[in-house]
Scaffold this active site. Structure first.
Site, PDB file in Angstrom:
ATOM      1  N   ASN A  95      -9.062   2.793  -6.655  1.00 48.23           N
ATOM      2  CA  ASN A  95      -9.600   2.763  -5.286  1.00 48.23           C
ATOM      3  C   ASN A  95     -11.115   2.559  -5.295  1.00 48.23           C
ATOM      4  OD1 ASN A  95      -7.651   3.376  -2.930  1.00 48.23           O
ATOM      5  ND2 ASN A  95      -6.921   4.708  -4.560  1.00 48.23           N
ATOM      6  N   TRP A 128     -15.683  37.163 -12.612  1.00 50.23           N
ATOM      7  CA  TRP A 128     -16.010  36.199 -13.655  1.00 50.23           C
ATOM      8  C   TRP A 128     -14.870  35.178 -13.728  1.00 50.23           C
ATOM      9  CZ3 TRP A 128     -20.488  35.457 -16.143  1.00 50.23           C
ATOM     10  CH2 TRP A 128     -21.438  36.487 -16.101  1.00 50.23           C
ATOM     11  N   CYS A 158       2.002   7.558  -7.388  1.00 50.07           N
ATOM     12  CA  CYS A 158       2.009   8.858  -8.066  1.00 50.07           C
ATOM     13  C   CYS A 158       3.063   9.800  -7.492  1.00 50.07           C
ATOM     14  CB  CYS A 158       0.630   9.508  -7.977  1.00 50.07           C
ATOM     15  SG  CYS A 158      -0.654   8.594  -8.864  1.00 50.07           S
ATOM     16  N   ARG A 172      -6.945  -4.994  10.627  1.00 47.12           N
ATOM     17  CA  ARG A 172      -8.080  -5.363   9.785  1.00 47.12           C
ATOM     18  C   ARG A 172      -8.228  -6.872   9.581  1.00 47.12           C
ATOM     19  NH1 ARG A 172      -7.794  -0.421   5.248  1.00 47.12           N
ATOM     20  NH2 ARG A 172      -7.807   1.239   6.822  1.00 47.12           N
ATOM     21  N   SER A 215       0.853  -1.191   0.000  1.00 49.39           N
ATOM     22  CA  SER A 215       0.000   0.000   0.000  1.00 49.39           C
ATOM     23  C   SER A 215       0.886   1.237   0.000  1.00 49.39           C
ATOM     24  CB  SER A 215      -0.908  -0.003   1.238  1.00 49.39           C
ATOM     25  OG  SER A 215      -1.714   1.152   1.274  1.00 49.39           O
ATOM     26  N   VAL A 240       0.658 -14.935  -7.980  1.00 54.11           N
ATOM     27  CA  VAL A 240      -0.333 -15.905  -8.447  1.00 54.11           C
ATOM     28  C   VAL A 240      -0.040 -16.201  -9.916  1.00 54.11           C
ATOM     29  CG1 VAL A 240      -2.776 -16.360  -8.861  1.00 54.11           C
ATOM     30  CG2 VAL A 240      -2.072 -15.157  -6.788  1.00 54.11           C
ATOM     31  N   TYR A 297       0.241   1.982   4.334  1.00 54.39           N
ATOM     32  CA  TYR A 297       0.169   0.949   5.368  1.00 54.39           C
ATOM     33  C   TYR A 297       1.061  -0.213   4.963  1.00 54.39           C
ATOM     34  CZ  TYR A 297      -4.137   3.384   6.752  1.00 54.39           C
ATOM     35  OH  TYR A 297      -5.053   4.323   7.139  1.00 54.39           O
TER      36      TYR A 297
END
Length: 452
Positions: free
Chosen positions: A307, A436, A44, A72, A40, A82, A63
């Protein structure tokens, strides 16, 4: 036995999916397999890490794997790739890259968030040391270490897209002489010439050499890159190369499993982020997104989209009914003192799509004319001639561009007409905008053309 959700890939889409699934279902087992060593982080920010605006790679990490386990209850396996998906068996083949061992494990639901990879052109010598792509945190670390250890003097950037512009600024700030080569006759992809010409001027003012309609045919060197030969026969002395020639989705693992691909080469998904195979979802830079202006799936890989798609995929993987309605292609970047932004489609794209359109270009101050610190903003708008519907906006300037583009993005999501845009009640105070606003000046100007 608890149900098991497997997520292939971390970062924006993968961890958003895993986190949303955990929030809605505290009992499901969640396993995330991430090929790299980071799960995580803000990719950018890599150009700013290279330029030393951001000092340490840890500053880009949001994280770590320990946080996801302790806070979590999500099991994150770093350096695990994988290799295959077996939909009929509802299992995946995983390789532990550190131990060089493979194992197969079953799932009840699967989210594919394999992201994208930088395109590395098939150019002779492209594997010489000192030639880099920049996509992952490890790439940024490698580039920064190379600069520190080798003190390169002349850099070549291949590709004049967003990442090429950001890296040009980063390398110039380090005292490196920079040349950018772009194989197309224009920079910044589909953005229009009225915007590009200002960006080109900014590059020139900061000593960046730009060679358009030019490509590299060979890199030369003895172990380390020392030069580049261009398609016009010119040879450049370079000791650092950044290849920013675009990215492509990591969709092969899905394709090989019988998952449907879109015409872009990315994974085809519906609004629920479901693939054509029951129980398998896809999100982020490996998947397509529905473009609200064009009315069809496109491939526009951005962290913001990843995200949101990941959140939808994670919710639906545990029985939810969330939808991702689509994108309008909003993007912004900084190059030296310029802010450059776009949303919707450009005039070039409108032409390619066969849309009957009207366009306008205006320049107006970013602040009240008497308040210090302001500058001119150039705004280009594109609208559908028959309906007056806003189709796209592009902006460039030194002050106040980044947030103004969001007004146009909101208008596109709302399918607003130019007439409705002219009626917006926008904020005004001398330090922030003229009475304006440039947004309203541009909207009124294109409205006149629509009515003429």
């Amino acid at each position: 036995m608890a149900e098991r959700l497997i997520v292939i890939g971390g970062v924006a889409a993968g961890m958003s999916a895993a986190s949303r699934a955990r929030r809605l279902n505290p009992k499901i087992e969640i396993m995330v397999f991430e090929k790299s060593g980071f799960v995580s982080y803000g990719s950018c920010g890599l150009p700013y890490f290279v330029s030393d605006v951001i000092k340490a790679p840890e500053n880009l990490v949001v994280y770590d794997a320990k946080f996801f386990k302790e806070k979590r209850n999500i099991d994150v396996y770093l350096h695990h790739e994988v290799l295959k998906i077996f939909p009929a068996k509802r299992s995946v083949l995983v390789k532990d890259l550190e131990r060089d061992k493979e194992f197969e494990i079953g799932y009840d639901k699967l989210v594919i968030a394999t992201g994208a990879r930088a395109v590395k052109p098939n150019i002779k010598g492209v594997d010489l040391k000192g030639i880099f792509t920049i996509r992952f945190l490890e790439d940024g670390i490698a580039i920064k270490n190379f600069i520190k250890e080798n003190s390169p003097k002349r850099a070549l950037i291949v590709g004049a897209g967003y990442i090429g512009m950001e890296m040009a600024e980063a390398l110039v700030s380090l005292g490196i002489d920079v040349t950018v080569v772009e194989m197309m006759p224009n920079i910044l992809g589909s953005m229009d010439d009225e915007i590009n010409e200002i960006v080109e001027g900014e590059l020139q003012r900061n000593g960046v050499k730009l060679l358009k309609s030019t490509s590299v045919v060979e890199f030369v060197g003895d172990g380390f890159v020392k030069g580049a030969i261009l398609n016009n026969g010119v040879s450049l002395d370079v000791d650092l190369v950044i290849v920013g020639a675009g990215i492509k989705p990591n969709s092969e693992i899905a394709r090989d499993a019988g998952i449907e691909m879109g015409r872009t080469g990315a994974i085809a998904v519906n609004q629920r982020m479901e693939t054509n195979i029951l129980g398998i979802f896809a999100a982020g830079d490996c998947a397509e997104a529905f473009h609200l202006v064009l009315g069809r799936p496109v491939y526009v890989p951005l962290g913001t989209t990843a995200n949101k798609q990941g959140k939808v995929a994670g919710e639906n993987a545990v029985g939810g009914n969330a939808v991702f309605k689509g994108i309008v292609g909003t993007a912004v970047f900084k190059v030296f003192d310029l802010e450059v932004a776009r949303t919707g489609i450009s005039e070039k794209q409108a032409r390619e799509e066969g849309i009957d359109y009207v366009s306008t270009v205006i320049e107006h101050g970013s602040r009240a004319h008497y308040y210090p610190g302001g500058s001119k903003i150039r705004v280009k708008l594109i609208a559908e001639r028959k309906t007056g519907r806003l189709l796209g906006a592009e902006m460039v300037g030194r002050d106040g561009v980044a947030k103004r583009i969001d007004v146009f993005a909101t208008a596109l999501h709302a399918r607003m007409s130019i007439d409705e845009l002219t009626q917006l009640d926008l904020s005004y105070a001398p330090p922030f905008a003229p009475v304006w606003d440039p947004i309203l000046i541009a909207a009124n100007d294109i409205e006149k053309k629509l009515k003429s």
